[in-house]
Design a protein around this motif. Sequence first.
Motif, PDB file in Angstrom:
ATOM      1  N   SER A  86       0.305   5.801  -2.391  1.00  0.00           N
ATOM      2  CA  SER A  86       0.128   5.332  -3.733  1.00  0.00           C
ATOM      3  C   SER A  86       0.272   6.285  -4.788  1.00  0.00           C
ATOM      4  O   SER A  86       0.981   5.980  -5.684  1.00  0.00           O
ATOM      5  CB  SER A  86      -1.311   4.593  -3.984  1.00  0.00           C
ATOM      6  N   ILE A 104       4.281  -1.136  -0.066  1.00  0.00           N
ATOM      7  CA  ILE A 104       3.730  -2.060   1.004  1.00  0.00           C
ATOM      8  C   ILE A 104       4.721  -1.645   2.362  1.00  0.00           C
ATOM      9  O   ILE A 104       4.289  -1.476   3.401  1.00  0.00           O
ATOM     10  CB  ILE A 104       4.149  -3.591   0.793  1.00  0.00           C
ATOM     11  N   GLN A 122      -5.746  -1.803   7.365  1.00  0.00           N
ATOM     12  CA  GLN A 122      -6.361  -1.890   6.022  1.00  0.00           C
ATOM     13  C   GLN A 122      -5.637  -1.009   5.071  1.00  0.00           C
ATOM     14  O   GLN A 122      -5.773  -1.107   3.844  1.00  0.00           O
ATOM     15  CB  GLN A 122      -7.833  -1.485   5.912  1.00  0.00           C
ATOM     16  N   PRO A 124      -2.229  -1.330   3.875  1.00  0.00           N
ATOM     17  CA  PRO A 124      -1.361  -2.219   2.947  1.00  0.00           C
ATOM     18  C   PRO A 124      -2.371  -2.344   1.686  1.00  0.00           C
ATOM     19  O   PRO A 124      -1.875  -2.333   0.599  1.00  0.00           O
ATOM     20  CB  PRO A 124      -0.476  -3.169   3.592  1.00  0.00           C
ATOM     21  N   PHE A 125      -3.334  -2.888   2.042  1.00  0.00           N
ATOM     22  CA  PHE A 125      -4.448  -3.359   1.231  1.00  0.00           C
ATOM     23  C   PHE A 125      -4.740  -2.226   0.283  1.00  0.00           C
ATOM     24  O   PHE A 125      -5.012  -2.258  -1.206  1.00  0.00           O
ATOM     25  CB  PHE A 125      -5.675  -4.027   1.928  1.00  0.00           C
ATOM     26  N   MET A 126      -5.137  -0.903   0.846  1.00  0.00           N
ATOM     27  CA  MET A 126      -5.558   0.125   0.002  1.00  0.00           C
ATOM     28  C   MET A 126      -4.823   0.610  -0.968  1.00  0.00           C
ATOM     29  O   MET A 126      -5.024   1.109  -1.989  1.00  0.00           O
ATOM     30  CB  MET A 126      -6.466   1.217   1.065  1.00  0.00           C
ATOM     31  N   THR A 127      -3.482   0.772  -0.333  1.00  0.00           N
ATOM     32  CA  THR A 127      -2.259   1.199  -1.029  1.00  0.00           C
ATOM     33  C   THR A 127      -2.144   0.332  -2.333  1.00  0.00           C
ATOM     34  O   THR A 127      -1.861   0.792  -3.533  1.00  0.00           O
ATOM     35  CB  THR A 127      -0.891   1.418  -0.120  1.00  0.00           C
ATOM     36  N   LEU A 128      -2.011  -0.828  -2.322  1.00  0.00           N
ATOM     37  CA  LEU A 128      -1.867  -1.873  -3.406  1.00  0.00           C
ATOM     38  C   LEU A 128      -3.018  -1.645  -4.138  1.00  0.00           C
ATOM     39  O   LEU A 128      -2.668  -1.694  -5.447  1.00  0.00           O
ATOM     40  CB  LEU A 128      -1.799  -3.250  -2.870  1.00  0.00           C
ATOM     41  N   PHE A 129      -4.296  -1.722  -3.783  1.00  0.00           N
ATOM     42  CA  PHE A 129      -5.327  -1.456  -4.502  1.00  0.00           C
ATOM     43  C   PHE A 129      -5.327  -0.307  -5.375  1.00  0.00           C
ATOM     44  O   PHE A 129      -5.569  -0.355  -6.643  1.00  0.00           O
ATOM     45  CB  PHE A 129      -6.547  -1.486  -3.573  1.00  0.00           C
TER      46      PHE A 129
END
Length: 368
Positions: A86, A104, A122, A124-129
Amino acid sequence: MRDSARNLSKHAPPARRQWWKERLRLIAKAVSASVAAWLLARHAAGHEMPYFAPLAALLGVYPTVIWSLRESLAYAGGFAIAIVVSLGVSALIGPGVVGIALVIALALLAAESRWLAGQGAQIPFMTLFALLLGGEHILGYMGPRLIDVAIGLATGLAVNVLIFPPLNLRHAEYRLQELQEELAGALSELADQAEDQKAQPASWRRRETLVLRALDHARRSCAQGDDGLRLNPRARLHGLRSGQSWQGSRRLIVLEQIVVHVRSIASTLCSLDSGATKIDDSLRKDYADLLRSLASRIRQPPGATSDDSPSSPPQSTQQRLETPFTTAGAGAPGLWDPGAELMRLSGLILTALSPSDQRPPNRSSSAA
């Protein structure tokens, strides 16, 4: 089938009770670790909403210490990768449509790493977050969350290691006993079929399903038992080591061999009853008695004293029945000589149960 139900009622309920006992203990530790991690992150680290701390604490409370350590390290590694990805995308592109697509794609590629195992999902979720909520200040936003994760993982591991670290040996012992009982029941049923000269394929398929199910349970339980000994302070305290003081995996290997031989005996008997080949009626009756003797031997618990001398009932019966097939000119084992094939298979079971493969008394029952 009544014999199977009787055997399962004797051993399966203790296995289920032990499983629930271990699960409830693990749940209690997970709750304690999550609450402790929340309190530490909020009051010791001064974070107002440390929601990552209790989530990370759960990853430190798995059924074995080594499993907990692997999952904790994988989660920490995934969290760090998410921050790095990120940060790079934010610096190069920013949190726009292209940035979201790129973050993503990179996160999904990173999640394929076998080292991360199940924790890769987890990323992809954490990078978007991190990208969408952190914006241009990802480090300032994710830094406190990283501290919360560290507190949670450390707290979960500490609780799992220091408070009754799980060994999972007793449950494995119950599952091995269940497999022994199923094998003994299968041999008794095959003895009845050999004596009655009536093939019962449907009955054997049901019995075979029960044996294979018990084998699968035993395999998983023994694997968890072996895993539970690694890095476990309770194992060191009791002097338990896989393959030495705890012989579960070795017992499983012996029982796996017996499963193969029992299934081969069933196949050979079915070929007899189908009329493709025949053996003497006297051999059928004697072989049925031999199978029942083997069933009694298999039922013996670990460390039980057994008579393995040549004059013991199964050994003497085996030697007496196989003599005609070992003389010069006897046919080769197989469908051409089903009697010799049956004797070969029962001999292999006796070899698996010989003193060299017997297990010493187990010290794990008091520790597990």
